[in-house]
Scaffold this active site. Structure first.
Site, PDB file in Angstrom:
ATOM      1  N   LYS A 119       0.826  -1.229  -0.160  1.00 34.80           N
ATOM      2  CA  LYS A 119       0.308   0.158   0.275  1.00 34.80           C
ATOM      3  C   LYS A 119       0.838   0.865   0.490  1.00 34.80           C
ATOM      4  O   LYS A 119       0.790   1.610  -0.585  1.00 34.80           O
ATOM      5  CB  LYS A 119      -0.647  -0.218   1.401  1.00 34.80           C
ATOM      6  CG  LYS A 119      -1.987   1.012   0.686  1.00 34.80           C
ATOM      7  CD  LYS A 119      -3.063   0.537   2.558  1.00 34.80           C
ATOM      8  CE  LYS A 119      -3.774  -0.060   2.666  1.00 34.80           C
ATOM      9  NZ  LYS A 119      -4.613  -0.928   3.456  1.00 34.80           N
ATOM     10  N   ARG A 155      -3.075   2.981   8.426  1.00 31.45           N
ATOM     11  CA  ARG A 155      -3.631   2.084   7.640  1.00 31.45           C
ATOM     12  C   ARG A 155      -2.700   0.662   7.386  1.00 31.45           C
ATOM     13  O   ARG A 155      -1.582   1.364   7.448  1.00 31.45           O
ATOM     14  CB  ARG A 155      -3.964   2.255   6.237  1.00 31.45           C
ATOM     15  CG  ARG A 155      -4.463   3.396   6.185  1.00 31.45           C
ATOM     16  CD  ARG A 155      -4.465   4.462   4.284  1.00 31.45           C
ATOM     17  NE  ARG A 155      -5.452   3.474   3.902  1.00 31.45           N
ATOM     18  CZ  ARG A 155      -5.405   3.752   2.288  1.00 31.45           C
ATOM     19  NH1 ARG A 155      -4.818   5.121   2.253  1.00 31.45           N
ATOM     20  NH2 ARG A 155      -6.105   2.879   1.906  1.00 31.45           N
ATOM     21  N   GLY A 180      -5.436 -10.618   7.326  1.00 37.71           N
ATOM     22  CA  GLY A 180      -5.549 -10.725   8.031  1.00 37.71           C
ATOM     23  C   GLY A 180      -5.095  -9.451   9.265  1.00 37.71           C
ATOM     24  O   GLY A 180      -4.547  -9.814  10.615  1.00 37.71           O
ATOM     25  N   MET A 224      -4.718  -5.663  10.928  1.00 36.46           N
ATOM     26  CA  MET A 224      -4.912  -4.264  11.785  1.00 36.46           C
ATOM     27  C   MET A 224      -5.918  -3.943  10.328  1.00 36.46           C
ATOM     28  O   MET A 224      -5.798  -3.285   9.303  1.00 36.46           O
ATOM     29  CB  MET A 224      -4.711  -3.981  12.434  1.00 36.46           C
ATOM     30  CG  MET A 224      -5.647  -2.736  13.329  1.00 36.46           C
ATOM     31  SD  MET A 224      -4.441  -2.020  14.329  1.00 36.46           S
ATOM     32  CE  MET A 224      -5.049  -0.284  12.810  1.00 36.46           C
ATOM     33  N   ARG A 228      -3.631  -1.558  -6.281  1.00 31.57           N
ATOM     34  CA  ARG A 228      -2.639  -2.781  -6.347  1.00 31.57           C
ATOM     35  C   ARG A 228      -3.147  -3.456  -7.403  1.00 31.57           C
ATOM     36  O   ARG A 228      -3.957  -3.221  -8.076  1.00 31.57           O
ATOM     37  CB  ARG A 228      -2.939  -3.792  -4.690  1.00 31.57           C
ATOM     38  CG  ARG A 228      -4.619  -3.896  -4.614  1.00 31.57           C
ATOM     39  CD  ARG A 228      -4.382  -4.398  -3.517  1.00 31.57           C
ATOM     40  NE  ARG A 228      -6.418  -4.732  -2.894  1.00 31.57           N
ATOM     41  CZ  ARG A 228      -6.595  -4.941  -2.122  1.00 31.57           C
ATOM     42  NH1 ARG A 228      -6.206  -4.670  -1.114  1.00 31.57           N
ATOM     43  NH2 ARG A 228      -7.528  -4.987  -1.918  1.00 31.57           N
ATOM     44  N   HIS A 267     -16.369  -7.483   0.977  1.00 29.31           N
ATOM     45  CA  HIS A 267     -15.562  -8.970   1.455  1.00 29.31           C
ATOM     46  C   HIS A 267     -15.321  -9.656   1.079  1.00 29.31           C
ATOM     47  O   HIS A 267     -14.302 -10.794   0.800  1.00 29.31           O
ATOM     48  CB  HIS A 267     -15.228  -8.664   2.890  1.00 29.31           C
ATOM     49  CG  HIS A 267     -14.513  -9.349   3.797  1.00 29.31           C
ATOM     50  ND1 HIS A 267     -15.336 -10.645   4.314  1.00 29.31           N
ATOM     51  CD2 HIS A 267     -13.071  -9.207   4.318  1.00 29.31           C
ATOM     52  CE1 HIS A 267     -13.191 -11.141   4.192  1.00 29.31           C
ATOM     53  NE2 HIS A 267     -12.897 -10.573   4.224  1.00 29.31           N
ATOM     54  N   SER A 270      13.845 -42.684 -13.604  1.00 28.76           N
ATOM     55  CA  SER A 270      12.829 -41.933 -12.976  1.00 28.76           C
ATOM     56  C   SER A 270      13.051 -41.882 -11.441  1.00 28.76           C
ATOM     57  O   SER A 270      12.846 -43.355 -10.748  1.00 28.76           O
ATOM     58  CB  SER A 270      11.332 -42.462 -13.401  1.00 28.76           C
ATOM     59  OG  SER A 270       9.922 -42.068 -13.198  1.00 28.76           O
ATOM     60  N   CYS A 272       8.671 -39.115 -11.186  1.00 28.33           N
ATOM     61  CA  CYS A 272       7.396 -39.662 -11.513  1.00 28.33           C
ATOM     62  C   CYS A 272       6.783 -39.644 -10.382  1.00 28.33           C
ATOM     63  O   CYS A 272       5.544 -40.596  -9.052  1.00 28.33           O
ATOM     64  CB  CYS A 272       7.212 -40.470 -11.679  1.00 28.33           C
ATOM     65  SG  CYS A 272       8.305 -42.274 -11.101  1.00 28.33           S
ATOM     66  N   TYR A 315      12.158 -34.738 -18.103  1.00 28.34           N
ATOM     67  CA  TYR A 315      11.074 -34.935 -18.278  1.00 28.34           C
ATOM     68  C   TYR A 315      10.032 -34.979 -16.562  1.00 28.34           C
ATOM     69  O   TYR A 315      11.178 -35.370 -15.874  1.00 28.34           O
ATOM     70  CB  TYR A 315       9.941 -35.356 -18.732  1.00 28.34           C
ATOM     71  CG  TYR A 315      10.297 -37.084 -18.328  1.00 28.34           C
ATOM     72  CD1 TYR A 315       9.083 -37.982 -17.582  1.00 28.34           C
ATOM     73  CD2 TYR A 315      11.062 -38.164 -18.702  1.00 28.34           C
ATOM     74  CE1 TYR A 315       9.265 -38.752 -16.711  1.00 28.34           C
ATOM     75  CE2 TYR A 315      11.399 -39.269 -18.044  1.00 28.34           C
ATOM     76  CZ  TYR A 315      10.650 -39.649 -17.056  1.00 28.34           C
ATOM     77  OH  TYR A 315      10.051 -41.240 -16.813  1.00 28.34           O
TER      78      TYR A 315
HETATM   79  P1  ADP Z   1      -8.117  -1.866   3.490  1.00 25.74           P
HETATM   80  O1  ADP Z   1      -5.842  -2.677   3.496  1.00 25.74           O
HETATM   81  O2  ADP Z   1      -8.333  -3.123   4.181  1.00 25.74           O
HETATM   82  O3  ADP Z   1      -8.061  -1.741   1.886  1.00 25.74           O
HETATM   83  P2  ADP Z   1      -7.276   0.188   3.679  1.00 25.74           P
HETATM   84  O4  ADP Z   1      -6.717   0.910   4.664  1.00 25.74           O
HETATM   85  O5  ADP Z   1      -8.208   0.816   2.492  1.00 25.74           O
HETATM   86  O6  ADP Z   1      -7.635  -0.368   4.236  1.00 25.74           O
HETATM   87  O7  ADP Z   1      -8.589   1.479   4.140  1.00 25.74           O
HETATM   88  C1  ADP Z   1     -10.172   1.105   4.010  1.00 25.74           C
HETATM   89  C2  ADP Z   1     -10.978   2.345   4.185  1.00 25.74           C
HETATM   90  O8  ADP Z   1     -10.409   3.162   3.984  1.00 25.74           O
HETATM   91  C3  ADP Z   1     -10.860   2.560   2.111  1.00 25.74           C
HETATM   92  O9  ADP Z   1     -12.085   2.547   1.813  1.00 25.74           O
HETATM   93  C4  ADP Z   1      -9.841   3.477   2.096  1.00 25.74           C
HETATM   94  O10 ADP Z   1     -10.675   4.315   1.231  1.00 25.74           O
HETATM   95  C5  ADP Z   1     -10.568   3.926   2.978  1.00 25.74           C
HETATM   96  N1  ADP Z   1      -9.942   5.205   3.672  1.00 25.74           N
HETATM   97  C6  ADP Z   1      -8.428   5.116   4.601  1.00 25.74           C
HETATM   98  N2  ADP Z   1      -7.358   6.054   4.496  1.00 25.74           N
HETATM   99  C7  ADP Z   1      -8.493   7.257   4.067  1.00 25.74           C
HETATM  100  C8  ADP Z   1      -8.216   8.507   4.441  1.00 25.74           C
HETATM  101  N3  ADP Z   1      -7.597   9.080   4.758  1.00 25.74           N
HETATM  102  N4  ADP Z   1      -9.155   9.638   3.731  1.00 25.74           N
HETATM  103  C9  ADP Z   1     -10.628   8.206   3.106  1.00 25.74           C
HETATM  104  N5  ADP Z   1     -10.177   7.266   3.546  1.00 25.74           N
HETATM  105  C10 ADP Z   1      -9.754   6.636   3.823  1.00 25.74           C
HETATM  106 MG    MG Z   2      -7.825  -0.740   0.930  1.00 20.56          MG
END
Ligand code: ADP
Ligand code: MG
Ligand code: MG
Length: 906
Positions: free
Chosen positions: A32, A103, A112, A114, A376, A490, A798, A865, A885
Site C-alpha cells: 500500500k 492503515r 489478517g 489490522m 494494487r 469483502h 525415474s 514421477c 521430463y
Molecule cells: P484495506 O487494506 O482493508 O483496504 P484501507 O487502509 O485501504 O484498508 O482502508 C479502508 C478504507 O478506508 C478504504 O475504503 C479506504 O479508501 C478508506 N480510507 C483509508 N484512508 C483514508 C483517508 N485518508 N481518507 C479517506 N478514506 C480513507
Molecule cells: Mg484498501
C-alpha cells in the site's frame, strides 16, 4: 565509536505529487505504501501522508513498543508537520484540526492485518474545529461516533462477547433507533449522534476498564502499535501459513490525511477495477456510494451503485430492478457525476498502463474533488488470471515471458474444477438470485458461522456479510453466499482471491443466526440443508445439482501453447487406466511417466486370480494363476498404448507388499477359502506369513520380481504383446519397462536379464519386434549413490521421490500424519516434504543420482514421477538438475506445463 553509516529513515513521506518512496520498495514500505508513493510521483491526487517502514515492525517485535516509539518519534512528528503544512490544518487543533487515517500494509495485501482507523485526531476539542470548518454539525458528530466505534474495536479490542451477539456499538445504535422509532442511520438528529458519542465512550470505559483516549498523539501511538501487533495476530498468522509467507516480512504503517466522502451529496466513496476480476473481461467496473466513508461500500451496509452505465444496466437486470427505478435510485457514477467519472476513467487507464496489470483501486470524492486512496494489482480468479494475461499480451502491454511468469500455476486448478451440468441446472429450483461475485459451481450443506465450516464435508457458508475473521472458514467452505454486499464486498474480493465460488448480495435471504435458519419468502432452510450455488450467474439453487468436467477454452489453450514454446522439459502423466491416460492427453501430457500395474489387480474380477497367485505354494501354482492375469493386463496395456497415440509409456513392474492383496477379515477369508477350495486355516496361515513388521521396507518392489521371477516374466509378456498388437493397428508404441525400488546393481541387472529374455521369446513367437527400453526407478538413497553403476545397463532413470523422501527422512508415509502437522506448526519443517520436494536434502540425492547417471551415459533419459512432479517449486528444481521430463497426475498436467515454461525462462 562513532559510525559513519547514515541512518536508514524510519518514515517515508508522500503527497503533493512527490514521494520519498517508489513502487519497487514494497519490501520496505509494504504494498500500500509503495503504491501510494508511486501514485503521488506520477501525478495522481493522493492525500498526503507517510509510511513507517516494515523494518520498524521488525524492531518493534524485537525491542518492544517503548524503545521503538522513542526512536521514531522525532521523524513521525516531522512528518505530521509536513502533512499539516500541506493540508493547512493542525493535528488536534480546536480551530482547524487535521484528521488522519492509520492503515496497515504488508508486502502483499493480507486480510489478517489490522483494519484501518479513520478520522483519528477527533476529540472533544477538535470536534469544535470540524464543526466550525465545515459548518456541518451532523457530519462532525457522525465522524466522531464512527471514529470511537472503529478505534475501540480495532485498537482497543472491543468486540461482541459471543459470536451471535451483536456488536456492542450496533446494539446501542439499534436501541436508539427503536427509541426514536426510526430505521436509518441517516435519520439520526445531531443530538442523537452526540448522545451516541457519550454512550460509546461509557461502554468503552465499562468494557475495557480504560477511558477512550482524548489526546490525539495517544490515539496515534495506540493505532501504530496496534498495526504492528496485528502482524502476530491469529488471523495474520493463519493467512501467512495458508500462503507460505515468511514471518519476518512485517507490516508497514501508513498515516494519511483524511479526505471525506461523507460531506454531503457531492461526496462519495468507491472501489473499482480496471478489468473484471471474475471473468477477466476488459471492462472498467466498480461500485460507489454517495455520502459515505471508507468501508461502507465493502461492508455491504447499503446497496452500492455501479460506476459505469454499462455495469449499472447489467446489475439492474440481475437485481431485477426496473430501468426507471435504477435511474432514480441507483444511477451510475457515469450518469450522476460525468466529470468525476471522466477523471476517474483517465486515472484507471493511466494506472493500468503504468503497472501493466489489472488494478484494484479505492477512491473518495470530497465535495466534488476526486482523491485516489489505493491501487494494487487486483486479486482475480484463475480464469481471469489467464484471460487478463493473454489479453495484455495481445494488447502489447506485456511480452510473452512476462505473461507466462505472471501465471500462478496452482491457480489453474480452478479452471479444471467441475461446472454445473446445463440440463441439471435447468431443472433445479432457484431459491434466490444474488450477484455473480466469484465464478464456479459449488454444492454443499448450509452453515451459518465461519468457524463451523468444517461441520460438514461439503459446506456452503451463508452469512449476512463476511469479515476478515471469517477468512479461515471461507477457505474451508465449498462456496460462500452473502445476503448483503456487492461485487466488491469483502466476501466477493476474498472469494475471488481464493478462486472460491461466491454469490453475494442475495437480498431475498433472511438469515437468522440465533435459530440458524435461512428464510426466502415463506420457505425456510436449516443448517445442514443442501444447496448449490452458481458463482457465474448468481443463482442459489435447492439441493444438489449435478456437475460435469469443464471444457478448456480459448485463452487457456493459448496459454498452454505458449508454455510449450518455452518449456524444455516434457510433461508426462501418472496414469493407471486408459481413462486417466485420455484425460491427461486432453490436458497435453506428452507420455506416461508412471503406470502402476498393481492398481489393475485390485479390480473385482482380478483380485481373485491375484490372490490365487499369492496363496500358491509352488511355482507351478503361481504360474497357473499368472496365466489368468496375463490377458487382463495385456488388455489394459493395449488401452493405455492406444490412448497415448505414440507417446512413450513407462510401465512399472509390481511394487507393493503382497499382503495388501489378501483379505484380513474373517468373513472375506472364509469366502476366499471356499472359492479356492482350500481350508480357512490355510488362508489364515498364508495371511499371517505375509504379515510384515515394516511392509514399506519389506518384501516389495523389485524384491518381488527377484524372488518370484515369474511375475516379472508375465508382466513383460503382457506389456510387449500389447505393444505388438497396437503396433499392428498402425500406431507407434514406445514401451518403457521400469524396475521399482532398486538398491543394488545386481537387483536391477537380474531383472533386466529376465525382461530381455522374455522379450526375445515374445518377439520370436509373434514374429515381430518392437523397440522397448528398460530402466529403473530411483527411490532408495543407495540407488542414487551408485547411479553410475546402475546406468551401465539402464536406459532411463525415474526419480520416485515419494519413496526417496520416505527413506531419506526415515518418515513412514503412512504414519507421518501423526507428527508432520505438529512439525509444520512448530516450524521444524517449512513444508510437508511429501508435497514440496525437500531440495536441501532429498534434492542432493536427486542431483547426485542425475550427475552420476549421466557420467556413465551422457544422454541418459531422466525424469521424476513422485507427487512432486506437479508442484511448481519442485518442477523448477527438476529443470535445474537437468531432467528430461516431469510426470504428474492428470489434473496437474496443465500446471506442470506452465511451471516447466517458467522454470525454463528463469
Ligand atoms: P484495506 O487494506 O482493508 O483496504 P484501507 O487502509 O485501504 O484498508 O482502508 C479502508 C478504507 O478506508 C478504504 O475504503 C479506504 O479508501 C478508506 N480510507 C483509508 N484512508 C483514508 C483517508 N485518508 N481518507 C479517506 N478514506 C480513507
Ligand atoms: Mg484498501
Ligand atoms: Mg515407490
Amino acid at each position: 565509536m562513532e559510525t559513519l553509516i547514515e541512518k536508514q529513515p524510519s518514515v517515508y513521506a508522500f503527497g503533493n505529487k512527490k514521494a520519498d518512496g517508489r513502487r519497487d520498495m514494497k519490501n520496505l514500505l509494504g504494498g500500500k505504501g509503495a503504491n501510494l508513493a508511486e501514485m503521488s510521483r506520477i501525478g495522481i491526487p493522493v492525500p498526503p501522508g507517510f509510511t513507517i517502514t516494515t523494518e520498524v515492525c521488525a524492531q518493534y517485535n524485537e525491542e518492544g513498543k517503548e524503545s521503538v516509539i522513542n526512536r521514531i518519534e522525532p521523524e513521525v512528528r516531522d512528518a505530521i508537520t509536513t502533512i499539516e503544512e500541506t493540508m493547512g490544518a493542525i493535528f488536534g487543533d480546536d480551530e482547524n484540526p487535521l484528521l488522519i487515517s492509520v492503515r496497515s500494509g504488508a508486502r502483499v495485501s493480507m486480510p489478517g492485518m489490522m483494519d484501518t482507523v479513520l478520522n483519528l485526531g477527533l476529540n472533544d476539542e477538535s470536534i469544535k474545529g470540524i464543526i466550525k470548518m465545515t459548518g456541518n454539525e451532523r457530519f462532525a458528530w457522525d465522524s466522531y461516533r464512527r471514529f470511537i466505534q472503529m478505534y475501540s474495536s480495532v485498537v482497543m479490542g472491543l468486540k461482541p462477547e459471543s459470536k451471535d451477539d451483536l456488536d456492542p456499538f450496533e446494539e446501542i445504535i439499534d436501541h436508539l433507533k427503536d427509541k426514536r422509532r426510526i430505521d436509518q442511520d441517516t435519520q439520526f438528529t445531531v443530538q442523537d449522534l452526540q448522545d451516541l458519542v457519550y454512550d460509546f465512550k461509557d461502554i468503552v470505559q465499562k468494557r475495557t476498564g480504560k477511558p477512550f483516549p482524548n489526546n490525539p498523539w495517544d490515539q496515534l501511538w495506540g493505532a501504530i502499535a496496534a498495526v504492528f501487533d496485528s502482524w502476530n495476530g491469529d488471523r495474520a498468522i493463519y493467512y501467512r501459513k495458508m500462503n507460505g509467507y515468511p514471518e519476518d516480512w512485517g507490516t508497514a504503517v501508513n498515516v494519511q490525511a483524511m479526505v471525506f466522502g461523507n460531506m454531503g451529496d457531492d461526496s462519495g466513496t468507491g472501489v473499482c477495477f480496471t478489468r473484471d476480476a471474475g471473468t477477466g473481461e476488459n471492462v472498467f467496473n466498480g461500485e460507489y456510494l454517495i455520502n459515505a466513508q471508507g468501508e461502507d461500500v465493502v461492508a455491504g451496509v447499503r446497496t452500492p451503485q455501479q460506476i459505469t452505465f454499462l455495469g449499472s444496466q447489467r446489475w439492474a437486470k440481475l437485481a431485477q430492478v426496473e430501468e426507471e427505478e435504477r435511474k432514480e435510485s441507483y444511477p451510475s457514477l457515469e450518469e450522476l457525476m460525468p466529470d468525476i467519472y471522466k477523471e476517474l476513467f483517465e486515472y484507471q487507464n493511466k494506472l493500468e498502463t503504468h503497472y501493466q496489470d489489472m488494478q484494484d483501486m479505492e477512491f473518495t470524492i470530497q465535495q466534488g474533488k476526486l482523491w485516489i486512496l489505493q491501487t494494487r494489482n487486483g486479486k482475480r480468479t484463475g480464469a481471469a488470471m489467464v484471460k487478463i494475461g493473454m489479453d495484455l499480451l495481445k494488447e502489447g502491454l506485456i511480452d510473452e515471458k512476462t505473461a507466462l511468469m505472471r501465471i500462478e500455476p496452482n491457480k489453474l486448478n480452478e479452471l479444471l474444477h467441475p461446472i454445473f451440468d446445463l440440463d441439471a441446472l435447468q431443472e433445479a429450483n432457484v431459491i434466490a438470485q444474488g450477484l455473480p461475485a466469484s465464478p464456479g459451481a459449488a454444492t454443499g450443506q448450509i452453515v451459518f458461522f465461519a468457524d463451523e465450516a468444517d461441520k460438514f464435508k461439503y459446506s456452503i457458508l451463508v452469512r449476512v456479510e463476511t469479515s476478515p475473521e471469517d477468512v479461515e472458514g471461507m477457505n474451508i467452505a465449498r462456496g460462500i453466499v452473502t445476503a448483503r454486499g456487492g461485487m466488491t464486498s469483502h466476501a466477493a474480493v476474498v472469494a475471488r482471491g481464493m478462486g472460491k465460488c461466491c454469490v453475494s448480495g442475495a437480498g431475498a435471504l433472511k438469515i437468522n443466526y440465533k435459530t440458524r435458519t435461512l428464510k426466502v419468502g415463506d420457505h425456510e432452510y436449516h443448517e445442514g440443508d443442501w444447496i448449490s450455488i452458481n458463482g457465474s450467474t448468481g443463482n442459489i439453487l435447492e439441493g444438489k445439482v449435478a456437475t460435469k468436467e469443464p471444457v478448456l477454452s480459448g485463452e487457456f489453450a493459448e496459454l498452454m501453447e505458449l508454455s510449450d514454446n518455452y518449456a524444455t522439459m516434457e510433461v508426462r502423466t501418472n496414469a493407471d487406466t486408459p481413462k486417466d491416460a485420455l484425460i491427461a492427453r486432453n490436458f497435453g501430457a506428452k507420455g506416461i511417466g508412471l503406470t502402476r500395474t498393481e492398481h489393475m489387480f485390485f479390480e473385482v474380477d482380478r483380485i481373485k486370480a491375484m490372490r490365487e497367485m499369492i496363496l500358491a505354494d509352488t511355482i507351478k501354482g503361481r504360474k497357473q494363476a499368472l496365466k489368468e492375469l496375463l490377458p487382463m493386463q495385456r488388455n489394459d496395456f493395449e488401452g493405455i498404448f492406444r490412448a497415448m497415440e505414440g507417446h512413450p509409456v513407462t510401465v512399472r513392474l509390481l511394487d507393493p507388499p503382497l499382503h495388501e492383496f489378501v483379505p484380513h477379515q474373517l468373513a472375506t477369508q472364509k469366502e476366499l477359502a471356499e472359492e479356492l477350495h482350500i481350508s480357512l486355516a490355510a488362508v489364515k496361515g498364508k495371511v499371517a506369513e505375509l504379515e510384515e513388521f515394516n511392509p514399506m521396507m519389506g518384501h516389495r518392489g523389485c524384491r518381488l520380481g527377484n524372488t518370484y521371477p515369474e511375475i516379472t516374466e508375465m508382466q513383460t509378456q503382457a506389456i510387449l504383446e500389447a505393444a505388438l498388437k497396437v503396433k499392428k493397428e498402425g500406431l507407434t508404441v514406445k514401451p518403457e519397462i521400469m524396475v521399482p525400488l532398486v538398491g543394488t546393481v545386481e537387483e536391477f541387472n537380474q531383472q533386466k536379464a529376465i525382461i530381455d529374455a522374455m522379450a526375445q521369446e515374445v518377439f520370436k513367437k509373434r514374429k515381430d519386434t518392437v523397440e522397448y527400453s528398460v530402466g529403473t526407478m530411483m527411490e532408495t538413497p543407495r540407488a542414487t549413490l551408485i547411479a553410475d553403476k546402475i546406468a551401465e545397463n539402464a536406459d532411463f532413470f525415474s526419480f520416485g521421490t515419494n519413496d526417496l523422501t520416505q527413506m531419506t527422512f526415515g518418515y513412514s508415509r503412512d504414519d507421518s500424519g501423526k507428527f508432520l502437522p505438529i512439525y509444520l506448526e512448530k516450524g521444524i519443517l517449512k513444508h510437508d516434504p511429501f508435497e514440496v520436494l525437500d531440495q536441501e536434502g532429498v534434492g542432493q540425492l536427486v542431483e547426485m543420482g542425475t550427475q552420476l547417471g549421466r557420467k556413465t551415459k551422457s544422454d541418459l533419459k531422466i525424469g521424476i514421477c513422485g507427487e512432486h512432479g506437479g508442484e511448481p517449486n519442485s518442477v523448477a528444481f527438476c529443470q535445474k538438475v537437468g531432467m528430461n521430463y516431469v510426470s504428474c497426475s492428470p489434473f496437474r498436467v496443465p500446471i506442470a506445463r506452465v511451471a516447466a515454461a517458467q522454470a525454463a525462462i528463469s
